[in-house]
Design a protein around this motif. Structure first.
Motif, PDB file in Angstrom:
ATOM      1  N   THR A  85       6.228   4.082  11.113  1.00  0.00           N
ATOM      2  CA  THR A  85       7.367   3.206  10.836  1.00  0.00           C
ATOM      3  C   THR A  85       8.607   3.721  11.556  1.00  0.00           C
ATOM      4  N   ALA A  86       8.841   5.021  11.494  1.00  0.00           N
ATOM      5  CA  ALA A  86      10.008   5.606  12.162  1.00  0.00           C
ATOM      6  C   ALA A  86       9.896   5.477  13.682  1.00  0.00           C
ATOM      7  N   ALA A  87       8.673   5.528  14.203  1.00  0.00           N
ATOM      8  CA  ALA A  87       8.488   5.343  15.644  1.00  0.00           C
ATOM      9  C   ALA A  87       8.770   3.889  16.042  1.00  0.00           C
ATOM     10  N   ALA A  88       8.380   2.954  15.177  1.00  0.00           N
ATOM     11  CA  ALA A  88       8.612   1.530  15.459  1.00  0.00           C
ATOM     12  C   ALA A  88      10.084   1.156  15.315  1.00  0.00           C
ATOM     13  N   VAL A  89      10.757   1.804  14.357  1.00  0.00           N
ATOM     14  CA  VAL A  89      12.182   1.527  14.105  1.00  0.00           C
ATOM     15  C   VAL A  89      12.893   2.889  14.012  1.00  0.00           C
ATOM     16  N   GLY A  98       0.799  -1.221   0.000  1.00  0.00           N
ATOM     17  CA  GLY A  98       0.000   0.000   0.000  1.00  0.00           C
ATOM     18  C   GLY A  98       0.830   1.268   0.000  1.00  0.00           C
ATOM     19  N   TYR A  99       0.118   2.352  -0.163  1.00  0.00           N
ATOM     20  CA  TYR A  99       0.729   3.676  -0.257  1.00  0.00           C
ATOM     21  C   TYR A  99       1.331   4.071   1.088  1.00  0.00           C
ATOM     22  N   ILE A 100       2.463   4.701   1.033  1.00  0.00           N
ATOM     23  CA  ILE A 100       3.135   5.167   2.240  1.00  0.00           C
ATOM     24  C   ILE A 100       2.897   6.668   2.359  1.00  0.00           C
ATOM     25  N   ASP A 101       1.992   7.038   3.238  1.00  0.00           N
ATOM     26  CA  ASP A 101       1.731   8.455   3.471  1.00  0.00           C
ATOM     27  C   ASP A 101       2.546   8.918   4.675  1.00  0.00           C
ATOM     28  N   ALA A 102       2.406  10.177   5.017  1.00  0.00           N
ATOM     29  CA  ALA A 102       3.200  10.755   6.108  1.00  0.00           C
ATOM     30  C   ALA A 102       2.927  10.045   7.434  1.00  0.00           C
ATOM     31  N   GLU A 103       1.677   9.706   7.674  1.00  0.00           N
ATOM     32  CA  GLU A 103       1.328   9.040   8.932  1.00  0.00           C
ATOM     33  C   GLU A 103       1.977   7.660   9.022  1.00  0.00           C
ATOM     34  N   ARG A 104       1.909   6.915   7.938  1.00  0.00           N
ATOM     35  CA  ARG A 104       2.516   5.578   7.926  1.00  0.00           C
ATOM     36  C   ARG A 104       4.039   5.668   8.070  1.00  0.00           C
ATOM     37  N   ALA A 105       4.632   6.682   7.442  1.00  0.00           N
ATOM     38  CA  ALA A 105       6.083   6.882   7.563  1.00  0.00           C
ATOM     39  C   ALA A 105       6.465   7.183   9.004  1.00  0.00           C
ATOM     40  N   LEU A 137      10.674   9.904   1.532  1.00  0.00           N
ATOM     41  CA  LEU A 137      10.033  11.154   1.118  1.00  0.00           C
ATOM     42  C   LEU A 137       9.421  11.871   2.323  1.00  0.00           C
ATOM     43  N   HIS A 138       8.801  11.111   3.204  1.00  0.00           N
ATOM     44  CA  HIS A 138       8.120  11.718   4.357  1.00  0.00           C
ATOM     45  C   HIS A 138       9.027  11.904   5.572  1.00  0.00           C
ATOM     46  N   LEU A 139      10.183  11.231   5.560  1.00  0.00           N
ATOM     47  CA  LEU A 139      11.120  11.396   6.677  1.00  0.00           C
ATOM     48  C   LEU A 139      12.105  12.536   6.423  1.00  0.00           C
ATOM     49  N   HIS A 140      12.149  13.022   5.213  1.00  0.00           N
ATOM     50  CA  HIS A 140      12.949  14.187   4.818  1.00  0.00           C
ATOM     51  C   HIS A 140      14.443  14.084   5.119  1.00  0.00           C
ATOM     52  N   PRO A 141      15.084  12.972   4.799  1.00  0.00           N
ATOM     53  CA  PRO A 141      16.526  12.929   5.038  1.00  0.00           C
ATOM     54  C   PRO A 141      17.269  13.779   4.005  1.00  0.00           C
ATOM     55  N   GLU A 142      18.273  14.473   4.467  1.00  0.00           N
ATOM     56  CA  GLU A 142      19.118  15.276   3.572  1.00  0.00           C
ATOM     57  C   GLU A 142      19.854  14.335   2.629  1.00  0.00           C
ATOM     58  N   GLY A 143      19.742  14.566   1.325  1.00  0.00           N
ATOM     59  CA  GLY A 143      20.457  13.741   0.353  1.00  0.00           C
ATOM     60  C   GLY A 143      19.593  12.769  -0.426  1.00  0.00           C
ATOM     61  N   LEU A 144      18.286  12.793  -0.218  1.00  0.00           N
ATOM     62  CA  LEU A 144      17.401  11.879  -0.949  1.00  0.00           C
ATOM     63  C   LEU A 144      17.345  12.218  -2.435  1.00  0.00           C
ATOM     64  N   GLY A 145      17.246  13.499  -2.765  1.00  0.00           N
ATOM     65  CA  GLY A 145      17.160  13.916  -4.176  1.00  0.00           C
ATOM     66  C   GLY A 145      18.296  13.379  -5.032  1.00  0.00           C
ATOM     67  N   PRO A 146      19.549  13.536  -4.603  1.00  0.00           N
ATOM     68  CA  PRO A 146      20.651  13.020  -5.418  1.00  0.00           C
ATOM     69  C   PRO A 146      20.596  11.506  -5.643  1.00  0.00           C
ATOM     70  N   ILE A 147      20.151  10.752  -4.648  1.00  0.00           N
ATOM     71  CA  ILE A 147      20.065   9.299  -4.819  1.00  0.00           C
ATOM     72  C   ILE A 147      19.022   8.969  -5.886  1.00  0.00           C
ATOM     73  N   LEU A 148      17.850   9.585  -5.787  1.00  0.00           N
ATOM     74  CA  LEU A 148      16.787   9.320  -6.767  1.00  0.00           C
ATOM     75  C   LEU A 148      17.211   9.762  -8.161  1.00  0.00           C
ATOM     76  N   ALA A 149      17.844  10.929  -8.247  1.00  0.00           N
ATOM     77  CA  ALA A 149      18.283  11.443  -9.549  1.00  0.00           C
ATOM     78  C   ALA A 149      19.338  10.535 -10.174  1.00  0.00           C
TER      79      ALA A 149
END
Length: 193
Positions: free
Chosen positions: A35-39, A25-32, A70-82
Motif C-alpha cells: 500500500t505504501a509503495a502504491a501511495v 481482510g487483515y493488513i499484514d506487513a506485506e500488505r502495508a 501499525l506496520h508503517l511505524h509512524p512516530e505518534g501512533l500510540g498517543p492517537i490510539l490511546a
C-alpha cells in the motif's frame, strides 16, 4: 478553487485510494508495504488521516488505517490510539475497543496503559466468567511492560483478593511470572477441576 481546498481534495483522494487498498481482510506487513509503495504519501499522511477519521467518527476506516499504520511505524501512533481508547465509554460508539487494545500492545505503547487499565477496572465485574476481554487487556499491559503497567498487574495479583476475580488475579500473576511464587492454584483460580 483555492490552492488550500485543492490540496484538501487531493489529500481526500489519496485517503480514498489508500482505504480502497486496505479494505477487505487483515493488513499484514506485506500488505502495508504494498500500500505504501502504491501511495508513497501514506507513510507521511496516515496519522493525519487517523485524526480525520476519528473526528468524523468513521471507525471502520479508522481501524483499517490503524492496521496500516501499525506496520508503517509512524512516530505518534500510540498517543492517537490511546486517546481514542480513553474517550470511551462517553466517546466513540462503534470503535472496536478490543482491536485498539491489541494494537497498543503490539506497539508496546506506554501511552495506552491508563486507558487499558481503566477498561480492566470497568469490565472486571461484567466480563466473566471467562474474562476474555480483560485477559487480553492484561496481556497488553504485560507487553507494554512499563513500571506503571507492571504496577497495575502487581496490584491485581497481590492486592486484596476480594477486589479482583480469581481469573484476573491468576492472569495478572502469570503476566508477571509470579503465579508460582504466590502459591496460586491454576485449576482453582480458573474454575477447573
Amino acid at each position: 478553487m483555492s490552492a488550500e481546498s485543492a490540496g484538501a481534495v487531493a489529500d481526500r483522494a489519496l485517503l480514498e485510494r489508500v482505504d480502497a487498498l486496505v479494505t477487505g481482510g487483515y493488513i499484514d506487513a506485506e500488505r502495508a508495504e504494498e500500500t505504501a509503495a502504491a501511495v508513497p504519501a501514506a507513510r507521511q499522511r496516515v496519522l493525519d488521516w487517523l485524526r480525520i477519521t476519528s473526528t468524523e467518527g468513521d471507525w471502520r476506516r479508522f481501524e483499517r488505517l490503524a492496521g496500516l499504520a501499525l506496520h508503517l511505524h509512524p512516530e505518534g501512533l500510540g498517543p492517537i490510539l490511546a486517546t481514542v481508547l480513553a474517550a470511551r465509554p462517553a466517546g466513540p460508539a462503534g470503535v472496536n475497543t478490543e482491536d485498539l487494545v491489541d494494537l497498543l500492545g503490539e506497539l508496546r505503547a506506554p501511552e495506552g496503559v491508563a486507558a487499558v487499565a481503566a477498561l480492566v477496572r470497568e469490565r472486571k465485574s461484567t466480563d466473566g466468567p471467562y474474562f476474555t476481554f480483560c485477559v487480553k487487556a492484561l496481556q497488553t499491559l504485560g507487553e507494554i511492560g512499563t513500571p506503571e503497567a507492571v504496577g497495575f498487574l502487581r496490584g491485581i495479583a497481590t492486592g486484596d483478593p476480594t477486589a479482583w476475580p480469581d481469573p484476573l488475579r491468576w492472569h495478572a500473576a502469570e503476566e508477571l511470572g509470579i503465579e508460582d511464587k504466590l502459591g496460586f492454584d491454576e485449576d482453582r483460580m480458573l474454575g477447573g477441576s
